[in-house]
Design an enzyme around this catalytic site. Structure first.
Site, mmCIF file in Angstrom:
data_model
loop_
_atom_site.group_PDB
_atom_site.id
_atom_site.type_symbol
_atom_site.label_atom_id
_atom_site.label_comp_id
_atom_site.label_asym_id
_atom_site.label_seq_id
_atom_site.Cartn_x
_atom_site.Cartn_y
_atom_site.Cartn_z
ATOM 1 C CG HIS A 136 -2.123 -0.833 1.107
ATOM 2 N ND1 HIS A 136 -2.106 -2.184 1.370
ATOM 3 C CD2 HIS A 136 -3.401 -0.535 0.728
ATOM 4 C CE1 HIS A 136 -3.323 -2.683 1.168
ATOM 5 N NE2 HIS A 136 -4.120 -1.709 0.770
ATOM 6 C CE LYS A 140 -4.205 -0.404 4.753
ATOM 7 N NZ LYS A 140 -5.529 0.137 5.083
HETATM 8 N N1 LIG Z 1 -13.082 -0.911 1.839
HETATM 9 C C1 LIG Z 1 -12.384 -0.416 0.827
HETATM 10 O O1 LIG Z 1 -12.592 -0.777 -0.341
HETATM 11 C C2 LIG Z 1 -11.346 0.601 1.109
HETATM 12 C C3 LIG Z 1 -11.092 0.948 2.409
HETATM 13 N N2 LIG Z 1 -10.198 1.938 2.693
HETATM 14 C C4 LIG Z 1 -10.116 2.300 4.095
HETATM 15 O O2 LIG Z 1 -10.853 3.515 4.265
HETATM 16 C C5 LIG Z 1 -10.291 4.268 5.342
HETATM 17 C C6 LIG Z 1 -10.019 5.676 4.860
HETATM 18 O O3 LIG Z 1 -8.958 5.638 3.911
HETATM 19 P P1 LIG Z 1 -8.426 6.967 3.231
HETATM 20 O O4 LIG Z 1 -9.555 7.697 2.593
HETATM 21 O O5 LIG Z 1 -7.252 6.595 2.425
HETATM 22 O O6 LIG Z 1 -7.936 7.777 4.524
HETATM 23 P P2 LIG Z 1 -7.830 9.365 4.709
HETATM 24 O O7 LIG Z 1 -6.939 9.569 5.877
HETATM 25 O O8 LIG Z 1 -7.474 10.025 3.421
HETATM 26 O O9 LIG Z 1 -9.321 9.829 5.083
HETATM 27 C C7 LIG Z 1 -9.926 9.656 6.322
HETATM 28 C C8 LIG Z 1 -10.790 10.877 6.577
HETATM 29 O O10 LIG Z 1 -11.579 10.666 7.738
HETATM 30 C C9 LIG Z 1 -11.635 11.882 8.430
HETATM 31 N N3 LIG Z 1 -12.054 11.675 9.815
HETATM 32 C C10 LIG Z 1 -11.306 11.372 10.901
HETATM 33 N N4 LIG Z 1 -12.081 11.291 12.005
HETATM 34 C C11 LIG Z 1 -13.355 11.538 11.601
HETATM 35 C C12 LIG Z 1 -14.597 11.589 12.263
HETATM 36 N N5 LIG Z 1 -14.704 11.394 13.586
HETATM 37 N N6 LIG Z 1 -15.729 11.861 11.528
HETATM 38 C C13 LIG Z 1 -15.641 12.064 10.208
HETATM 39 N N7 LIG Z 1 -14.472 12.048 9.514
HETATM 40 C C14 LIG Z 1 -13.347 11.772 10.207
HETATM 41 C C15 LIG Z 1 -10.237 12.458 8.281
HETATM 42 O O11 LIG Z 1 -10.190 13.855 8.573
HETATM 43 C C16 LIG Z 1 -9.975 12.161 6.816
HETATM 44 O O12 LIG Z 1 -10.443 13.198 5.975
HETATM 45 C C17 LIG Z 1 -9.071 3.480 5.805
HETATM 46 O O13 LIG Z 1 -9.420 2.676 6.920
HETATM 47 C C18 LIG Z 1 -8.739 2.595 4.613
HETATM 48 O O14 LIG Z 1 -8.071 1.426 4.980
HETATM 49 C C19 LIG Z 1 -9.517 2.594 1.727
HETATM 50 C C20 LIG Z 1 -9.707 2.257 0.408
HETATM 51 C C21 LIG Z 1 -10.638 1.245 0.002
HETATM 52 O O1 LIG Z 2 -5.970 2.234 3.036
HETATM 53 C C1 LIG Z 2 -6.165 1.875 1.849
HETATM 54 O O2 LIG Z 2 -5.756 2.524 0.894
HETATM 55 C C2 LIG Z 2 -6.921 0.645 1.599
HETATM 56 N N1 LIG Z 2 -7.469 0.054 2.609
HETATM 57 C C3 LIG Z 2 -8.259 -1.121 2.561
HETATM 58 C C4 LIG Z 2 -7.583 -2.217 3.348
HETATM 59 O O3 LIG Z 2 -7.002 -1.950 4.396
HETATM 60 O O4 LIG Z 2 -7.676 -3.375 2.939
HETATM 61 C C5 LIG Z 2 -8.667 -1.506 1.168
HETATM 62 C C6 LIG Z 2 -7.617 -1.254 0.132
HETATM 63 O O5 LIG Z 2 -6.596 -2.186 0.310
HETATM 64 C C7 LIG Z 2 -7.109 0.172 0.221
#
Ligand SMILES: NC(=O)C1=CN([C@@H]2O[C@H](COP(=O)(O)OP(=O)(O)OC[C@H]3O[C@@H](n4cnc5c(N)ncnc54)[C@H](O)[C@@H]3O)[C@@H](O)[C@H]2O)C=CC1
Ligand SMILES: O=C(O)C1=N[C@H](C(=O)O)C[C@H](O)C1
EC number: 1.17.1.8
Length: 254
Positions: A136, A140
């Protein structure tokens, strides 16, 4: 004209949140009614009349968000990672008091990643050795990835059901961490590298052969068809659903 489904996005200023906001705004059957980030308040979701909330926040807040939204009768699609069995169990228990509400927690919404997990569980019954490598971007915050944890759990369940023993490993001397994390008896290795987005390899070994199952998300748009599918379907699946595979008729652990 049929009413559009009212959607709120939590973590709206983040990498995933921004992409989800764009995807919802571009979908004719959906209406973006609230964006909440760290400086906002969850009451904005109910004030705006959202029917479904999408959570892409951080592992430390996502469970509390889900409990608050369930109490408010809002269906939730969760992409945020960091969930363990105990946290999922608490949500399952909580939903008993809100039997009409659906919560979908999916560690990965990319179709190729969901298929990778399904293929890996199937293949792992037939190989002596199996290890997972997730790769990643370095921003992250959690490791190993939610996808890798779900992949390893699915592999472990499939091997246990088939009566396959642990992967052989003669290691007796090592620097701590050299063999990765142990997730349900499956070794999981995490790489963090500038330039990457989200990638996973499942390595399966038998005498004289190796099978590699690899998935690459090069762009966060790869997650959007799965997120929108979850948004449209979550209300039809009351209770807790873990993994997008259940909406794609792929089976697996619930
Ligand atoms: N399930 C999936 O397909 C995927 C999951 N993810 C996961 O999604 C999550 C977010 O990833 P990213 O967008 O890359 O992180 P990021 O750090 O860019 O975004 C997280 C956002 O949440 C906000 N935040 C923090 N506390 C908050 C609260 N109490 N209320 C509302 N907003 C709050 C932050 O200010 C930030 O803007 C991670 O856990 C990642 O692993 C990421 C990509 C795909
Ligand atoms: O943080 C990310 O970027 C992603 N998080 C998810 C994970 O922890 O599996 C999904 C994807 O891999 C991207």
């Amino acid at each position: 004209m049929t009413e559009r489904l009212k959607v709120a996005v939590l973590g709206a200023a983040g990498r995933m949140g921004r992409t989800v906001v764009e995807a919802v705004e571009s979908a004719e059957d959906l209406e973006l009614v609230a964006r909440v980030d760290a400086d906002g308040d969850l009451s904005a979701v109910t004030d705006a009349g959202a029917q479904v909330a999408v959570d892409f926040t951080v592992p430390s807040v996502t469970e509390a968000n889900v409990h608050t939204l369930v109490d408010a009768g809002v269906h939730v699609v969760v992409g945020t990672t960091g969930w363990d069995d105990a946290a999922l169990g608490r949500v399952r228990d909580h939903l008993v008091h809100a039997p009409a509400v659906g919560v979908l927690v999916a560690p990965n919404f990319a179709l190729g990643a969901v298929l990778t997990m399904a293929f890996a569980a199937q293949a792992a019954r037939w190989f002596e050795s199996v290890e997972v490598v997730e790769l990643h971007h370095p921003d992250k915050v959690d490791a190993p990835s939610g996808t890798a944890r779900h992949t390893a759990a699915g592999i472990a369940a499939a091997r246990a059901a088939a009566g396959v023993g642990p992967s052989p490993d003669a290691t007796s001397q090592q620097i701590e961490g050299a063999r990765g994390a142990d997730v349900d008896g499956v070794r999981v290795h995490a790489v963090r590298l500038r330039g990457l987005v989200a990638h996973e390899e499942v390595l399966l070994g038998n005498p004289g052969e190796m099978l590699t199952i690899r998935h690459d998300s090069f762009d966060r748009i790869s997650f959007m068809p799965g997120v929108l599918l979850g948004v449209r379907q979550v209300a039809r699946h009351p209770g807790l659903t873990v993994g997008l595979e259940h909406l794609l008729d792929l089976g697996g652990r619930r």
